[in-house]
Write an enzyme that holds these catalytic residues in place. Sequence first.
Site, mmCIF file in Angstrom:
data_model
loop_
_atom_site.group_PDB
_atom_site.id
_atom_site.type_symbol
_atom_site.label_atom_id
_atom_site.label_comp_id
_atom_site.label_asym_id
_atom_site.label_seq_id
_atom_site.Cartn_x
_atom_site.Cartn_y
_atom_site.Cartn_z
ATOM 1 N N GLU A 85 14.921 36.061 -23.322
ATOM 2 C CA GLU A 85 14.683 36.027 -24.808
ATOM 3 C C GLU A 85 14.258 37.352 -25.422
ATOM 4 O OE1 GLU A 85 13.597 32.065 -26.322
ATOM 5 O OE2 GLU A 85 12.947 33.128 -28.293
ATOM 6 N N LYS A 279 7.741 24.796 -27.353
ATOM 7 C CA LYS A 279 8.626 25.559 -26.831
ATOM 8 C C LYS A 279 8.224 26.981 -26.930
ATOM 9 C CE LYS A 279 12.671 28.270 -26.395
ATOM 10 N NZ LYS A 279 12.677 29.521 -26.792
ATOM 11 N N ASP A 295 6.094 27.753 -10.051
ATOM 12 C CA ASP A 295 7.179 26.764 -10.207
ATOM 13 C C ASP A 295 7.039 26.431 -11.616
ATOM 14 O OD1 ASP A 295 8.857 24.504 -10.295
ATOM 15 O OD2 ASP A 295 8.128 23.688 -8.454
ATOM 16 N N HIS A 392 13.479 38.587 -34.732
ATOM 17 C CA HIS A 392 14.265 38.212 -33.939
ATOM 18 C C HIS A 392 15.719 38.963 -33.547
ATOM 19 C CE1 HIS A 392 15.312 35.190 -30.905
ATOM 20 N NE2 HIS A 392 16.644 35.109 -31.428
HETATM 21 C C1 MEV Z 1 11.831 30.401 -30.229
HETATM 22 O O1 MEV Z 1 11.965 30.878 -28.856
HETATM 23 C C2 MEV Z 1 10.762 30.047 -30.405
HETATM 24 C C3 MEV Z 1 10.173 29.452 -31.837
HETATM 25 O O2 MEV Z 1 11.103 28.803 -32.300
HETATM 26 C C4 MEV Z 1 8.837 28.940 -31.705
HETATM 27 C C5 MEV Z 1 8.464 27.894 -32.970
HETATM 28 O O3 MEV Z 1 9.136 27.433 -33.676
HETATM 29 O O4 MEV Z 1 7.098 27.838 -32.993
HETATM 30 C C6 MEV Z 1 9.898 30.584 -32.733
#
Ligand code: MEV
Length: 440
Positions: A85, A279, A295, A392
């Site tokens: 990413e 995430k 792992d 991003h």
């Molecule tokens: C993207 O990989 C992760 C985010 O969505 C985490 C978040 O929203 O806190 C930016």
Amino acid sequence: MDKAVSGFSKLSKEEKIEWISNRYFSEPGEAISLLKNYWNADEKLQKLHDDFIENTITNFYLPLGIAPNFLINGKTYTVPMAIEESSVVAAASKAAKFWAERGGFKATVLNTEKIGQVHFIFKGTTTKVGKLFTENKKLFFEEKENNTKNMQKRGGGILDIVLNDKTDLLPNYYQLHATFETKDSMGANFINSCLEQFAKTLKRLAQENTDFNEEEKALQVVMSILSNYVPNCIVRAEVSCKVEELADKKTNPQEFAEKFVRAVQIAEVEPYRAVTHNKGIMNGIDAVVLATGNDFRAVEAGIHAYASKSGKYTSLSHAKIENGIFSFWMEIPLALGTVGGLTSLHPLVKFALEMLEKPSAKELMQIVAVAGLAQNFAALRSLTTTGIQEGHMKMHLGNIINQFEATDEERVLIVNHFEHNAVSHAAVVDYIESLRKVKV
Ligand code: MEV
């Protein structure tokens, strides 16, 4: 062409590639050369990778990036991250630098207990199986002694074994619930081989028990396996500073701190947000876990289970402002190893561990947890200020440029143009097309 196959694993690597290419690709030759392009020229190295799994046909690359300036408990680490990413390594590096200028991260391993279970069915009373277990508990440790000697030398071993009655959940279901200390190894092989021995001992004891009837003697072991849920193998990572120290060029520190805390509170109460919030944490955790040969599926499963331990899925991290101090912290379960498994096999894993100055498993737990917290901080900082798309898409710009096979000259023009213009896929495509039109 028939796509069902038997004995695929017995084919040679070349034959496997041919089989696939002829069945799934209109240009088999192109598919074959694509796969071979990813083979390593060093045959020994390639063989090492071929042997990791069954039916290897080629290598699947992920970038290995570096996030420098992680100040953790007063020591500076340069952290390896394997991830695809675009923005993750950049975000980690930015957060690391930000906190290095404010005293750095603190990390503490709270405990390191691993867990494994023998799940079995006993068609007799709880009293009978309980008696069998308590009278013979010592035997479970003794019959495993030969195999635990090495682990004991390193200060690890079996901590305890208890019998759990689970018959309220499933008829006749019991388990031996064992706890382990596995020191610098993740311990999966050690734990599983202990459990399989416990299972054998248990079955034998039941068969030999003269108080048991035939049904009781036929105690059935369903499975013996470690648990990836390790709620007593916890590391805490934290940062804190005076609210006013959060100031940078663009932000009002009080406003920023309050909005940040609010964002964390939303993740604490709202599962839809909590999953995405966590995430973001896993972006940092998985990348370091993968680079250090651990792992990541086990880590993911355990951490998400931990995030639901109250019965409701919630945020792993927490934040507060108290007496003018902003604090941000997280406690997570992490079963990691720095010996065994891939750690001495995969050359890049060895490299990553060496770059981290050969950490103990405990030290690696601290580094990984901090990478997760840093990633979470970076995501929330963007989300509550500029939004994440700005950063991003800037990072993603390179991918779009590559997709359109831009020349060096075009690349410079595109990058310059998008220094001052919002990046979107459509905007980049339009700009590339306009450049190419001018040329025609
Ligand atoms: C993207 O990989 C992760 C985010 O969505 C985490 C978040 O929203 O806190 C930016």
